[in-house]
Design a protein around this motif. Structure first.
Motif, PDB file in Angstrom:
ATOM      1  N   PRO A   1       7.690  42.164   2.147  1.00 12.23           N
ATOM      2  CA  PRO A   1       7.731  43.351   3.792  1.00 12.23           C
ATOM      3  C   PRO A   1       6.643  43.659   4.103  1.00 12.23           C
ATOM      4  O   PRO A   1       6.157  44.446   5.190  1.00 12.23           O
ATOM      5  N   GLN A   2       5.295  42.312   3.556  1.00 16.33           N
ATOM      6  CA  GLN A   2       3.915  42.735   4.223  1.00 16.33           C
ATOM      7  C   GLN A   2       3.867  43.702   5.375  1.00 16.33           C
ATOM      8  O   GLN A   2       3.124  44.437   6.037  1.00 16.33           O
ATOM      9  N   LEU A   3       3.810  42.568   6.259  1.00 16.57           N
ATOM     10  CA  LEU A   3       3.556  42.402   8.021  1.00 16.57           C
ATOM     11  C   LEU A   3       4.233  44.239   7.578  1.00 16.57           C
ATOM     12  O   LEU A   3       3.247  44.501   9.521  1.00 16.57           O
ATOM     13  N   TYR A   4       5.055  44.019   7.215  1.00 13.04           N
ATOM     14  CA  TYR A   4       6.062  45.188   8.567  1.00 13.04           C
ATOM     15  C   TYR A   4       5.322  46.519   7.767  1.00 13.04           C
ATOM     16  O   TYR A   4       5.483  47.681   8.241  1.00 13.04           O
ATOM     17  N   LYS A   5       5.584  46.865   6.091  1.00 11.85           N
ATOM     18  CA  LYS A   5       4.691  48.028   5.560  1.00 11.85           C
ATOM     19  C   LYS A   5       3.642  48.789   6.208  1.00 11.85           C
ATOM     20  O   LYS A   5       2.880  49.458   6.231  1.00 11.85           O
ATOM     21  N   GLN A   6       2.376  47.611   6.293  1.00 10.53           N
ATOM     22  CA  GLN A   6       1.450  47.526   6.979  1.00 10.53           C
ATOM     23  C   GLN A   6       1.500  48.220   8.496  1.00 10.53           C
ATOM     24  O   GLN A   6       0.858  49.005   8.940  1.00 10.53           O
TER      25      GLN A   6
ATOM     26  N   HIS B   1       9.969  32.338 -12.777  1.00 13.55           N
ATOM     27  CA  HIS B   1       9.886  32.397 -11.133  1.00 13.55           C
ATOM     28  C   HIS B   1      11.028  32.276 -10.689  1.00 13.55           C
ATOM     29  O   HIS B   1      12.167  31.664 -11.165  1.00 13.55           O
ATOM     30  N   LEU B   2      11.842  32.693  -9.663  1.00 16.03           N
ATOM     31  CA  LEU B   2      12.796  32.603  -8.640  1.00 16.03           C
ATOM     32  C   LEU B   2      12.589  32.822  -7.704  1.00 16.03           C
ATOM     33  O   LEU B   2      11.708  32.351  -7.320  1.00 16.03           O
ATOM     34  N   ASN B   3      13.816  32.012  -7.059  1.00 15.64           N
ATOM     35  CA  ASN B   3      14.063  31.642  -5.347  1.00 15.64           C
ATOM     36  C   ASN B   3      14.073  32.985  -4.325  1.00 15.64           C
ATOM     37  O   ASN B   3      14.185  32.989  -3.256  1.00 15.64           O
TER      38      ASN B   3
ATOM     39  N   ARG C   1       0.575  38.086 -18.520  1.00 12.22           N
ATOM     40  CA  ARG C   1       1.389  37.490 -16.874  1.00 12.22           C
ATOM     41  C   ARG C   1       1.524  38.755 -15.922  1.00 12.22           C
ATOM     42  O   ARG C   1       1.016  39.745 -16.291  1.00 12.22           O
ATOM     43  N   GLU C   2       0.845  37.725 -14.691  1.00  8.51           N
ATOM     44  CA  GLU C   2       0.572  38.611 -13.120  1.00  8.51           C
ATOM     45  C   GLU C   2       2.498  39.586 -12.946  1.00  8.51           C
ATOM     46  O   GLU C   2       3.330  39.159 -12.688  1.00  8.51           O
ATOM     47  N   MET C   3       2.390  40.539 -12.705  1.00  8.03           N
ATOM     48  CA  MET C   3       3.479  41.751 -13.195  1.00  8.03           C
ATOM     49  C   MET C   3       3.432  42.517 -11.545  1.00  8.03           C
ATOM     50  O   MET C   3       4.201  42.486 -10.691  1.00  8.03           O
ATOM     51  N   VAL C   4       2.333  42.884 -10.869  1.00  3.75           N
ATOM     52  CA  VAL C   4       1.908  43.350  -9.708  1.00  3.75           C
ATOM     53  C   VAL C   4       0.332  42.996  -9.340  1.00  3.75           C
ATOM     54  O   VAL C   4      -0.467  42.505  -9.556  1.00  3.75           O
TER      55      VAL C   4
ATOM     56  N   SER D   1       4.307  35.681   6.212  1.00  3.41           N
ATOM     57  CA  SER D   1       2.749  36.766   6.064  1.00  3.41           C
ATOM     58  C   SER D   1       2.425  36.349   4.736  1.00  3.41           C
ATOM     59  O   SER D   1       1.391  36.829   4.348  1.00  3.41           O
ATOM     60  N   GLU D   2       2.929  35.126   4.118  1.00  2.00           N
ATOM     61  CA  GLU D   2       1.918  35.106   2.326  1.00  2.00           C
ATOM     62  C   GLU D   2       1.340  33.943   3.059  1.00  2.00           C
ATOM     63  O   GLU D   2       0.765  33.639   1.782  1.00  2.00           O
ATOM     64  N   GLY D   3       1.392  33.324   3.555  1.00  7.36           N
ATOM     65  CA  GLY D   3       0.987  32.449   3.927  1.00  7.36           C
ATOM     66  C   GLY D   3       2.315  30.831   4.226  1.00  7.36           C
ATOM     67  O   GLY D   3       3.011  31.586   4.011  1.00  7.36           O
TER      68      GLY D   3
ATOM     69  N   GLN E   1      -6.725  46.202  -1.228  1.00  4.58           N
ATOM     70  CA  GLN E   1      -6.926  46.833   0.096  1.00  4.58           C
ATOM     71  C   GLN E   1      -7.148  45.997   1.398  1.00  4.58           C
ATOM     72  O   GLN E   1      -7.266  45.214   0.959  1.00  4.58           O
ATOM     73  N   ARG E   2      -6.214  46.047   2.646  1.00  5.20           N
ATOM     74  CA  ARG E   2      -6.363  45.633   3.537  1.00  5.20           C
ATOM     75  C   ARG E   2      -7.036  45.715   4.901  1.00  5.20           C
ATOM     76  O   ARG E   2      -8.122  46.841   5.092  1.00  5.20           O
ATOM     77  N   ILE E   3      -7.493  44.517   5.606  1.00  7.67           N
ATOM     78  CA  ILE E   3      -8.509  44.909   6.734  1.00  7.67           C
ATOM     79  C   ILE E   3      -7.999  45.543   7.809  1.00  7.67           C
ATOM     80  O   ILE E   3      -6.256  45.667   8.019  1.00  7.67           O
TER      81      ILE E   3
ATOM     82  N   PHE F   1      12.312  36.109  -0.440  1.00 10.30           N
ATOM     83  CA  PHE F   1      12.505  35.033  -0.364  1.00 10.30           C
ATOM     84  C   PHE F   1      11.860  34.020  -0.379  1.00 10.30           C
ATOM     85  O   PHE F   1      10.933  34.221   0.521  1.00 10.30           O
ATOM     86  N   ARG F   2      11.348  33.316  -1.893  1.00 12.98           N
ATOM     87  CA  ARG F   2      10.407  32.502  -1.670  1.00 12.98           C
ATOM     88  C   ARG F   2      10.909  30.766  -2.509  1.00 12.98           C
ATOM     89  O   ARG F   2      11.526  30.518  -3.254  1.00 12.98           O
ATOM     90  N   ALA F   3      10.529  30.208  -0.797  1.00 15.56           N
ATOM     91  CA  ALA F   3      11.002  28.552  -1.036  1.00 15.56           C
ATOM     92  C   ALA F   3      10.073  28.155  -2.185  1.00 15.56           C
ATOM     93  O   ALA F   3       9.731  26.464  -1.797  1.00 15.56           O
ATOM     94  N   GLU F   4       9.664  28.752  -3.106  1.00 19.01           N
ATOM     95  CA  GLU F   4       8.771  28.018  -4.225  1.00 19.01           C
ATOM     96  C   GLU F   4       9.514  26.442  -4.788  1.00 19.01           C
ATOM     97  O   GLU F   4      10.859  26.456  -5.512  1.00 19.01           O
ATOM     98  N   GLU F   5       9.163  25.267  -5.210  1.00 13.92           N
ATOM     99  CA  GLU F   5       9.075  24.465  -6.000  1.00 13.92           C
ATOM    100  C   GLU F   5       9.428  24.604  -7.502  1.00 13.92           C
ATOM    101  O   GLU F   5      10.081  24.221  -7.668  1.00 13.92           O
TER     102      GLU F   5
HETATM  103  P1  AMO Z   1       2.853  37.803  -4.550  1.00 14.94           P
HETATM  104  O1  AMO Z   1       3.014  37.415  -3.727  1.00 14.94           O
HETATM  105  O2  AMO Z   1       2.059  38.253  -5.913  1.00 14.94           O
HETATM  106  O3  AMO Z   1       2.261  39.659  -3.479  1.00 14.94           O
HETATM  107  O4  AMO Z   1       4.589  38.990  -5.459  1.00 14.94           O
HETATM  108  C1  AMO Z   1       4.141  40.437  -5.942  1.00 14.94           C
HETATM  109  C2  AMO Z   1       4.897  40.756  -7.118  1.00 14.94           C
HETATM  110  O5  AMO Z   1       6.041  39.734  -6.937  1.00 14.94           O
HETATM  111  C3  AMO Z   1       6.741  38.899  -8.345  1.00 14.94           C
HETATM  112  N1  AMO Z   1       6.614  37.885  -7.747  1.00 14.94           N
HETATM  113  C4  AMO Z   1       7.828  36.770  -8.568  1.00 14.94           C
HETATM  114  N2  AMO Z   1       8.898  36.960  -9.656  1.00 14.94           N
HETATM  115  C5  AMO Z   1       9.374  36.225  -9.770  1.00 14.94           C
HETATM  116  N3  AMO Z   1       9.511  34.802  -9.584  1.00 14.94           N
HETATM  117  C6  AMO Z   1       8.612  34.155  -7.757  1.00 14.94           C
HETATM  118  N4  AMO Z   1       9.089  33.289  -7.323  1.00 14.94           N
HETATM  119  C7  AMO Z   1       8.155  35.381  -7.687  1.00 14.94           C
HETATM  120  N5  AMO Z   1       6.852  35.573  -7.158  1.00 14.94           N
HETATM  121  C8  AMO Z   1       6.448  37.158  -6.659  1.00 14.94           C
HETATM  122  C9  AMO Z   1       5.289  38.836  -9.294  1.00 14.94           C
HETATM  123  C10 AMO Z   1       4.317  39.142  -8.060  1.00 14.94           C
HETATM  124  O6  AMO Z   1       2.965  40.116  -9.786  1.00 14.94           O
HETATM  125  N6  AMO Z   1       2.235  41.314  -0.198  1.00 14.94           N
HETATM  126  C11 AMO Z   1       2.110  40.661  -1.612  1.00 14.94           C
HETATM  127  C12 AMO Z   1       2.385  42.312  -2.668  1.00 14.94           C
HETATM  128  C13 AMO Z   1       1.143  43.265  -2.014  1.00 14.94           C
HETATM  129  O7  AMO Z   1      -0.151  42.770  -1.533  1.00 14.94           O
HETATM  130  O8  AMO Z   1       1.200  44.602  -1.748  1.00 14.94           O
HETATM  131  C14 AMO Z   1       2.988  39.967  -2.356  1.00 14.94           C
HETATM  132  O9  AMO Z   1       3.805  39.251  -1.879  1.00 14.94           O
HETATM  133  O10 AMO Z   1       5.350  39.744  -9.395  1.00 14.94           O
END
Ligand code: AMO
Length: 435
Positions: free
Chosen positions: A190-195, A222-224, A357-360, A168-170, A364-366, A212-216
């Protein structure tokens, strides 16, 4: 006899017989007196054993029981100003329900310093520390405040699949799993489903979702595996309506924590203040200008780095703002579902920043099918992979938007925790899959 928690007993119950149960936190000897400190979920109870007045059997059990064993004690309440909560228990019976092995891998009294890794390796014992379990009591209040608030605003709670077939996110951050004969992934949001839900008529939904994010990344931020409060709502004008929902939600959570968590907050050296409102909404371009004036140049079109976010946080705090939105990010750096701005270089997107820090993150979606297909292609993705998602846009999709709020980020920033891992019971990171 009915068991009482430490916080259900008061000094005025002097003379009453009670039953308590918990873990042997500590033991002290003072002349002919032996003290057992018993810990339950409400706190510590002093059990006092004057050798002369208690039976030999009871005294012997108290003298020898290993620390962290589980005990049940029947005894008399006595008013005692010097004891925690102003009372002590003089025991007549001690049952050892479960003996703890010695030595302990971690001391729950917190007297011995330990690294975060040792704490996480022994998380069950670590969670016995009142300062640590307090984080999860506050987390519980945070989530229930969010649920109550969102329901009061007409949102319904949903659960969408955690096993998905497309990103959903790339494409890069997915954990592949084996799903019978097919390829599948753990959901990164849940991006695609909530839309898709917006096309069902249930036009305001939220999910307390696992990502679940397989970020390195191996950072303190960051958490996975994370939890987020995800919302989606229809019939909006633009992203400003979504930001209104975010602001109200965040304030409702902070108010609830301020009202209901004073005891849990005692161990944190922090005062939780209500942030100044309304949260400013500064555009990406304005943010770049502010940073430029402060000597930090961010090339146009790039996302804000950790360093630039932090600097912006300092600049905003100087003006009294701990929370603010950064809006209108370049369209190029946002996911395909993000609505373009009237100026096609930008998007109807935003982040809510807290203490730099980014928290949210939200937008708006297409909602137009053809534009969505075009954007998917422009991102180098194949619309065929989004077939069932795209179907939802064919037969009447209202204008909509939403956001995801990172629960661990919020908790970490609110409580001033030094590492995001402290905000999860059993964190998953690059190196940690146990416990
Ligand atoms: P995004 O990828 O920015 O947006 O994630 C939303 C929020 O989740 C938190 N977050 C994380 N926290 C800890 N570790 C990570 N690896 C991590 N990744 C994300 C952040 C972030 O702001 N679908 C869009 C949301 C939307 O547009 O509705 C999304 O996933 O606080």
């Amino acid at each position: 006899m009915e068991r009482k928690y430490s916080d259900e007993i008061i000094p005025d119950m002097d003379g009453r017989k009670v039953k308590i149960a918990g873990w042997v936190h500590d033991r002290r000897k003072l002349g002919g007196l032996l003290f057992l400190l018993v810990r339950d979920r409400g706190g510590l109870i002093q059990v006092t054993l004057p050798k002369k007045y208690v039976s030999e059997d009871v005294f012997e059990k108290a003298r020898t029981v290993s620390k962290e064993s589980v005990v049940a004690i029947v005894g008399e309440v006595k008013k005692e100003e010097r004891a925690p909560r102003g009372y002590e228990i003089i025991p007549e019976k001690i049952d050892i329900l479960s003996k703890a092995a010695a030595p302990l891998p971690l001391d729950p009294t917190g007297k011995v310093g330990v690294t975060l890794d040792t704490r996480l390796d022994n998380r069950v014992l670590d969670l016995r520390r009142p300062n640590v379990s307090a984080i999860f009591k506050i987390r519980d209040v945070m989530l229930s405040a969010a649920r109550n608030h969102l329901r009061s605003k007409g949102f319904i709670e949903i659960q969408t699949p955690r096993i998905i077939s497309t990103s959903s996110e790339g494409g890069t951050e997915l954990f592949p799993i084996s799903y019978f004969e097919k390829e599948a992934f753990l959901a990164q949001s849940p991006q695609l489903y909530k839309q898709m839900m917006m096309a069902t008529g249930l036009d305001r939904v939220f999910e307390i979702a696992t990502y679940f994010r397989a970020e390195e990344h191996d950072t303190i931020w960051h958490l996975n595996e994370i939890t987020a409060i995800d919302c989606e709502l229809s019939f909006i004008e633009d992203e400003n309506d979504v930001m209104d929902v975010v602001e109200e939600l965040v304030l409702a959570i902070i108010r609830d924590i301020r009202e209901n968590c004073s005891e849990h907050l005692e161990g944190f050296n922090i005062e939780i203040k209500e942030p100044k409102t309304p949260f400013p909404r500064i555009t990406y371009e304005e943010a770049l200008e502010m940073l430029d004036e402060a000597g930090l140049k961010v090339p146009f079109g790039e996302d804000l780095s950790t360093e630039s976010e932090k600097k912006l946080g300092e600049l905003m705090l100087e003006k009294g703002w701990s929370m603010y939105f950064v809006t209108k990010f370049p369209l190029r750096i946002k996911p395909f579902y993000t609505m373009p701005d009237r100026d096609p270089r930008f998007s109807n997107s935003f982040d809510l920043e807290f203490k730099g820090r980014e928290m949210v993150s939200g937008s708006q979606r297409i909602h137009d099918y053809d534009l969505l297909v075009k954007m998917i292609k422009e991102k180098g993705l194949n619309p065929q992979g989004f077939k069932t998602y795209l179907e939802a846009f064919k037969y009447g999709m209202p204008p909509h938007g939403g956001f995801g709020l990172g629960v661990e980020r919020f908790l970490m920033l609110l409580l001033g925790l030094p590492n995001i891992r402290e905000a999860v019971l059993f964190p998953r990171d690059r190196k940690r899959l146990e416990p």
